[in-house]
Scaffold this active site. Structure first.
Site, PDB file in Angstrom:
ATOM      1  CG  HIS A 136      -8.747   2.524   8.138  1.00 19.78           C
ATOM      2  ND1 HIS A 136      -9.146   1.257   8.489  1.00 19.78           N
ATOM      3  CD2 HIS A 136      -7.697   2.361   7.286  1.00 19.78           C
ATOM      4  CE1 HIS A 136      -8.386   0.368   7.877  1.00 19.78           C
ATOM      5  NE2 HIS A 136      -7.497   1.018   7.138  1.00 19.78           N
ATOM      6  CB  ALA A 195       0.756  -0.359   8.044  1.00 17.59           C
ATOM      7  CD  GLU A 211      -2.606  -6.498   6.097  1.00 17.43           C
ATOM      8  OE1 GLU A 211      -3.861  -6.525   6.212  1.00 17.43           O
ATOM      9  OE2 GLU A 211      -1.986  -5.468   5.752  1.00 17.43           O
ATOM     10  CG  PHE A 226       7.894   1.310  13.827  1.00 16.88           C
ATOM     11  CD1 PHE A 226       7.011   0.313  13.454  1.00 16.88           C
ATOM     12  CD2 PHE A 226       7.396   2.580  14.057  1.00 16.88           C
ATOM     13  CE1 PHE A 226       5.656   0.577  13.308  1.00 16.88           C
ATOM     14  CE2 PHE A 226       6.046   2.852  13.923  1.00 16.88           C
ATOM     15  CZ  PHE A 226       5.174   1.850  13.542  1.00 16.88           C
ATOM     16  CG  PHE A 269      -2.116   0.860   1.100  1.00 14.08           C
ATOM     17  CD1 PHE A 269      -3.217   0.443   0.379  1.00 14.08           C
ATOM     18  CD2 PHE A 269      -2.138   2.108   1.688  1.00 14.08           C
ATOM     19  CE1 PHE A 269      -4.332   1.262   0.248  1.00 14.08           C
ATOM     20  CE2 PHE A 269      -3.238   2.928   1.564  1.00 14.08           C
ATOM     21  CZ  PHE A 269      -4.342   2.505   0.842  1.00 14.08           C
ATOM     22  NE  ARG A 313       7.527  13.348   8.389  1.00 17.76           N
ATOM     23  CZ  ARG A 313       7.151  14.573   8.070  1.00 17.76           C
ATOM     24  NH1 ARG A 313       6.923  14.884   6.803  1.00 17.76           N
ATOM     25  NH2 ARG A 313       7.019  15.516   8.976  1.00 17.76           N
ATOM     26  CB  ALA A 320       3.820   5.251   3.410  1.00 16.21           C
TER      27      ALA A 320
END
Length: 156
Positions: free
Chosen positions: A91, A59, A61, A116, A25, A130, A83
């Protein structure tokens, strides 16, 4: 001045094996994070032959796969990259919180450092910043933290 033994991690990746768990994603952002992490490991003596990339849907999963990889005994560290960009519903908050909690739990349960590198931004522009522009590359930072923790734990 006190003279005490200090344990610090060295930034030397030679001989270490890392798994990278990356969200599909927002892959146009995540691909930049992956590139940063791979480049960082290589610049610090690591080999691309010692890297394994595992793609997951999103994210949410990531923690399960990170835990499975860490528990396998095949990797010295795991680097999670993804991201999540805020939308109009709550959500975002649930996904980010569960991912962070799950990754931390996986690291604690397996005693394997798990970096992380999940971007949690309000806008696409913030995510781009970023992932290699103004605010650096958070994939590099996640790889660096993981490498440092591997080397710290070796000394404890």
């Amino acid at each position: 001045m006190y003279h005490i033994k200090t344990i610090e991690g060295q930034y030397q990746a030679q001989g270490l094996k890392f798994a990278i768990v990356a969200s599909r994603f927002n892959d146009f952002i995540v691909d930049r994070l992956i590139g940063g992490a791979v480049d960082y490991i290589g610049r610090n003596g690591g080999s691309k032959d010692d890297l394994t990339l595992v793609k997951v849907p999103g994210a949410y999963e990531m923690p399960l796969v990170a835990r499975k990889l860490a528990a396998s005994g095949k990797y010295d560290g795991v680097i999670c990259l993804g991201a999540v960009i805020r939308g109009a519903t709550p959500h975002f908050d649930y996904v980010c919180a569960e991912c962070a909690k799950g990754v931390a739990q996986a690291s604690l349960e397996t005693n394997v450092p798990i970096g992380f590198g999940l971007l949690t931004t309000d806008t696409l522009e913030q995510a781009i910043e970023r992932a290699g522009s103004k605010a650096g590359n958070k994939g590099v930072e996640a790889a660096s933290a993981t490498l440092e923790m591997v080397r710290v734990l070796e000394q404890i």
